[in-house]
Design an enzyme around this catalytic site. Structure first.
Site, PDB file in Angstrom:
ATOM      1  N   THR A  36       0.838  -1.214   0.000  1.00 61.43           N
ATOM      2  CA  THR A  36       0.000   0.000   0.000  1.00 61.43           C
ATOM      3  C   THR A  36       0.871   1.262   0.000  1.00 61.43           C
ATOM      4  OG1 THR A  36      -0.215  -0.042   2.402  1.00 61.43           O
ATOM      5  CG2 THR A  36      -1.970  -1.099   1.174  1.00 61.43           C
ATOM      6  N   GLY A  37       2.118   1.132   0.421  1.00 60.35           N
ATOM      7  CA  GLY A  37       3.009   2.301   0.461  1.00 60.35           C
ATOM      8  C   GLY A  37       3.480   2.694  -0.934  1.00 60.35           C
ATOM      9  N   SER A  80      -7.374  -1.848   6.282  1.00 64.43           N
ATOM     10  CA  SER A  80      -8.705  -1.521   5.763  1.00 64.43           C
ATOM     11  C   SER A  80      -9.743  -2.499   6.286  1.00 64.43           C
ATOM     12  CB  SER A  80      -8.673  -1.570   4.236  1.00 64.43           C
ATOM     13  OG  SER A  80      -9.976  -1.645   3.734  1.00 64.43           O
ATOM     14  N   TYR A 143     -10.175  -7.192  10.139  1.00 69.08           N
ATOM     15  CA  TYR A 143      -9.088  -6.216  10.351  1.00 69.08           C
ATOM     16  C   TYR A 143      -8.974  -5.857  11.833  1.00 69.08           C
ATOM     17  CZ  TYR A 143      -7.014  -1.530  10.629  1.00 69.08           C
ATOM     18  OH  TYR A 143      -6.267  -0.442  10.993  1.00 69.08           O
TER      19      TYR A 143
END
Ligand code: UD2
Length: 318
Positions: A36-37, A80, A143
């Site tokens: 995600t980075g 998420s 999550y």
């Protein structure tokens, strides 16, 4: 000069922490697998850090990354709620297995302290507001379960091996460099970029759900304090990181409309599965033990964030 390892350093929070650690004159090593980075988040600091592309599931890479390290900020995660509802195994691998790997590597390398990005989602739909750390957790989404499990592992590694750990339960952190482009992005990053692009944002549900939206600089402050506080005050413990105030999504949209000068209206869609209705933090524990006081309020945080995204859009046009 101390050596800090930041996991998830190319993410929104990790990259902000990296800048803060460099600013205090310490050395930064970082790992990220770019799930995600983004490399852009490291842009001007890349030459000043020891960056290693690595996945938390690779224990050998973690053992190498922890060698000679004093302190760890553990920000790497798949962050998420809806993504975890679609892929609970992926969430568990990254958020639980990855965290245990890091703890083992940190323990073996005799790291002095690890501060962990926990989540307010651990509280789930407990009816009491504000949420305080003494409450029994009630996670809803996979999550939330994974992030809470990470906290238990942190505390366990303190109790069993004496590795100093601190878990910070982040309450909806927002600000510059938060990725707005994924369907799983944080709501404010999505709303701001939608509105700046003249697109219509969508509220899932009726917009009365509320959050203790917390500007990134407050979260960075809390992390630095957690790393410095005496072990007797923080080791093995859990703290809320928030502002102690909440806004619902309809209010957040109206504020952004005013700040941006957006002429349109919001549209409404179905409620999201796994969603929490209300979230608001009690800050007394984090104030007492860490001396944390939020410095930037919601509206000021929104202004700074809008300003940053505007600058990005201008730079892209030029
Ligand atoms: C949870 C955690 C947060 C952090 C985050 C990481 C809670 C209360 N908070 O955030 O601390 O760990 O997970 O991802 O559990 N929404 C819309 N339109 C959109 C996008 C979202 O209406 O386009 C709604 C969404 O349904 C929710 C609210 O906005 O009610 C906030 O969603 P989010 O994904 O920004 O963050 P949330 O609360 O799941």
């Amino acid at each position: 000069m101390a050596v800090y390892l930041i996991t998830g350093i190319a993410g929104f929070i990790g990259s902000s922490l990296a800048r803060a650690v460099l600013a205090q004159g310490d050395q930064v090593r970082g790992i990220d697998n770019f799930s995600t980075g983004k490399r852009e988040n490291l842009a001007e600091i890349l030459p000043r850090i020891d960056f290693r592309e690595a996945d938390l599931l690779n224990l050998d890479a973690l053992q190498g990354a922890c060698r000679g390290v004093d302190y760890i900020f553990h920000e790497a995660a798949i962050p998420s709620v809806p993504k975890s509802v679609l892929d609970p195994l992926g969430s568990n691998r990254a958020n639980v297995d990855g965290t245990v790997n890091l703890l083992v590597a940190a323990r073996d390398a005799k790291v002095r302290r690890i501060v962990y990005a926990a989540s307010s989602s651990a509280y789930g739909d407990t009816p009491t507001l504000p949420k305080h750390e003494g409450m029994v957790p009630n996670p809803i989404s996979p999550y939330a379960v994974a992030k809470l499990t990470g906290e238990y592992y942190m505390t366990s590694f303190y109790r069993c091996y004496g590795l100093e750990t601190v878990s910070l339960r982040y309450f909806n952190i927002f600000g510059p460099r938060q990725d707005p482009t994924s369907p799983y992005s944080g709501v404010l990053a999505k709303f701001i970029t939608n509105m700046l692009n003249g697109e219509q944002p969508t509220i899932f549900g009726d917009g009365t759900q509320s959050r203790d939206f917390t500007y990134i600089d407050n979260a960075v402050d809390a992390n630095l304090l957690a790393m410095k506080a005496p072990a007797s005050q923080v080791a093995g413990q859990i703290f809320n990181v928030a502002t102690g105030k909440r806004a619902d999504l309809n209010q957040a949209f109206q504020l952004l409309k005013k700040i941006i000068g957006y002429p349109g209206e919001v549209k409404y869609g179905p409620t999201r599965s796994g969603d929490v209705k209300h979230s608001l933090a009690d800050l007394s524990r984090v104030e007492n033990h860490l001396g944390y006081i939020p410095k930037v309020d919601f509206e000021e945080g929104l202004r700074r964030t809008v300003e940053w995204y505007r600058g990005q859009f201008k730079a892209a046009e030029a």
